[in-house]
Design a protein around this motif. Structure first.
Motif, PDB file in Angstrom:
ATOM      1  N   ALA A  38       0.834  -1.211   0.000  1.00  0.00           N
ATOM      2  CA  ALA A  38       0.000   0.000   0.000  1.00  0.00           C
ATOM      3  C   ALA A  38       0.866   1.258   0.000  1.00  0.00           C
ATOM      4  O   ALA A  38       0.564   2.240  -0.690  1.00  0.00           O
ATOM      5  N   ILE A  39       1.951   1.257   0.763  1.00  0.00           N
ATOM      6  CA  ILE A  39       2.828   2.427   0.837  1.00  0.00           C
ATOM      7  C   ILE A  39       3.611   2.603  -0.466  1.00  0.00           C
ATOM      8  O   ILE A  39       3.719   3.713  -0.997  1.00  0.00           O
ATOM      9  N   TYR A  40       4.132   1.492  -0.979  1.00  0.00           N
ATOM     10  CA  TYR A  40       4.916   1.561  -2.214  1.00  0.00           C
ATOM     11  C   TYR A  40       4.050   1.932  -3.411  1.00  0.00           C
ATOM     12  O   TYR A  40       4.476   2.678  -4.299  1.00  0.00           O
ATOM     13  N   ASP A  41       2.834   1.406  -3.429  1.00  0.00           N
ATOM     14  CA  ASP A  41       1.808   1.758  -4.419  1.00  0.00           C
ATOM     15  C   ASP A  41       2.286   1.594  -5.862  1.00  0.00           C
ATOM     16  O   ASP A  41       2.030   2.432  -6.726  1.00  0.00           O
ATOM     17  N   LYS A  42       2.983   0.495  -6.106  1.00  0.00           N
ATOM     18  CA  LYS A  42       3.393   0.149  -7.475  1.00  0.00           C
ATOM     19  C   LYS A  42       3.110  -1.329  -7.674  1.00  0.00           C
ATOM     20  O   LYS A  42       3.991  -2.178  -7.490  1.00  0.00           O
ATOM     21  N   PRO A  43       1.878  -1.676  -8.054  1.00  0.00           N
ATOM     22  CA  PRO A  43       1.472  -3.081  -8.141  1.00  0.00           C
ATOM     23  C   PRO A  43       2.337  -3.925  -9.066  1.00  0.00           C
ATOM     24  O   PRO A  43       2.482  -5.130  -8.849  1.00  0.00           O
ATOM     25  N   LEU A  44       2.923  -3.313 -10.105  1.00  0.00           N
ATOM     26  CA  LEU A  44       3.758  -4.083 -11.018  1.00  0.00           C
ATOM     27  C   LEU A  44       5.041  -4.564 -10.349  1.00  0.00           C
ATOM     28  O   LEU A  44       5.600  -5.606 -10.713  1.00  0.00           O
ATOM     29  N   LEU A  45       5.528  -3.800  -9.362  1.00  0.00           N
ATOM     30  CA  LEU A  45       6.760  -4.153  -8.672  1.00  0.00           C
ATOM     31  C   LEU A  45       6.511  -4.878  -7.355  1.00  0.00           C
ATOM     32  O   LEU A  45       7.286  -5.773  -6.984  1.00  0.00           O
ATOM     33  N   LEU A  46       5.455  -4.501  -6.646  1.00  0.00           N
ATOM     34  CA  LEU A  46       5.136  -5.145  -5.377  1.00  0.00           C
ATOM     35  C   LEU A  46       3.623  -5.349  -5.296  1.00  0.00           C
ATOM     36  O   LEU A  46       2.894  -4.494  -4.781  1.00  0.00           O
ATOM     37  N   PRO A  47       3.138  -6.469  -5.810  1.00  0.00           N
ATOM     38  CA  PRO A  47       1.703  -6.733  -5.764  1.00  0.00           C
ATOM     39  C   PRO A  47       1.234  -7.003  -4.343  1.00  0.00           C
ATOM     40  O   PRO A  47       2.026  -7.351  -3.458  1.00  0.00           O
TER      41      PRO A  47
END
Length: 251
Positions: A27-36
């Motif tokens: 949720a914090i990183y908010d980059k689903p392609l890198l951290l789903p």
């Protein structure tokens, strides 16, 4: 029974804490392609397990990796047992094996993988790598378990005319098993993880490691996380099986 219930609760809380931390980080990183998110990884895992055409490829690869892992573990276990019991009966052999086991424990796994890829090919490399790395763990664990067997019991077995096989079956084996099996459980889990890591580098056909390598190439991070979850669950199940064997032996 109460202790077992507590262990189950603590295991569940530990797993839940990992999922919560993973979800917060995503949720914090908010980059689903890198951290789903964990939910996306579970959806990908469902596709691997149940949806064609991925299903057939996944199960073929998973069974291949599991077979290599179990074969390496069994081979290393047999060799560790033979050398540990032989060293118990013949002390000079134990002294000779000590530096050999030390060298095997110190050799970098990456070097072994790269050399075996050249010597043995990609299909056999994971089996050899896992066996070589796990052998010192199993040997040291079994050697320590045998050293803990009371000398009085060995002398009693010889006093009553027991031969080497009788002493092995009725003294060494039952008394060393309870302390050795926890080591074997951790080694079985580690063997699967080592096998998959070697498969990635060796690009072994019909393997989870090869699927992971493909997800890296095609940047399918969600699928990579799903495969990782599958390996973790399989590793925990291997430990659980050996834990059950240990409980049965204890009774």
């Amino acid at each position: 029974m109460r202790k077992q219930a507590k262990n189950i609760v603590y295991t569940f809380l530990g797993a839940a804490s990992i999922v919560v931390v993973w979800w917060i980080a995503a949720a914090i990183y908010d980059k689903p392609l890198l951290l789903p998110t964990p939910a996306e990884a579970l959806r990908e895992l469902g596709r691997e397990l149940f949806v064609a055409p991925r299903r057939a490829l996944f199960w073929r690869s998973f069974c291949g990796s599991l077979w290599r892992s179990l074969a390496a573990f069994a081979a290393a276990g047999v060799l560790a047992g033979v050398f540990a019991f032989a060293g118990k009966a013949f002390a000079p052999l134990r002294r000779i094996l000590a530096p050999v086991v030390g060298v095997l424990r110190a050799v970098p796994t990456m070097s072994v993988i790269l050399l075996l890829v050249l010597w043995a090919g990609g299909d056999r490399t994971p089996l050899f790598v896992s066996g070589l790395v796990i052998f010192p763990v199993l040997y040291s664990g079994l050697e320590g378990a045998l050293a803990a067997v009371p000398v009085e019991l060995e002398e009693t077995a010889r006093l009553y005319g027991g031969n080497a096989w009788h002493t092995f079956a009725h003294v060494y084996l039952p008394l060393s098993a309870p302390s050795f099996l926890p080591v074997a459980g951790g080694a079985a889990s580690l063997t699967l993880k080592l096998t998959v890591a070697a498969e990635v580098l060796a690009q072994t056909r019909n393997s989870i490691g090869m699927l992971m390598q493909q997800t890296r190439v095609y940047f399918e991070i969600g699928r990579l996380m799903a495969l990782t979850v599958a390996v973790v669950v399989a590793s925990l199940l291997l430990e659980l099986i050996i834990y059950a064997v240990r409980k049965a032996v204890a009774y």
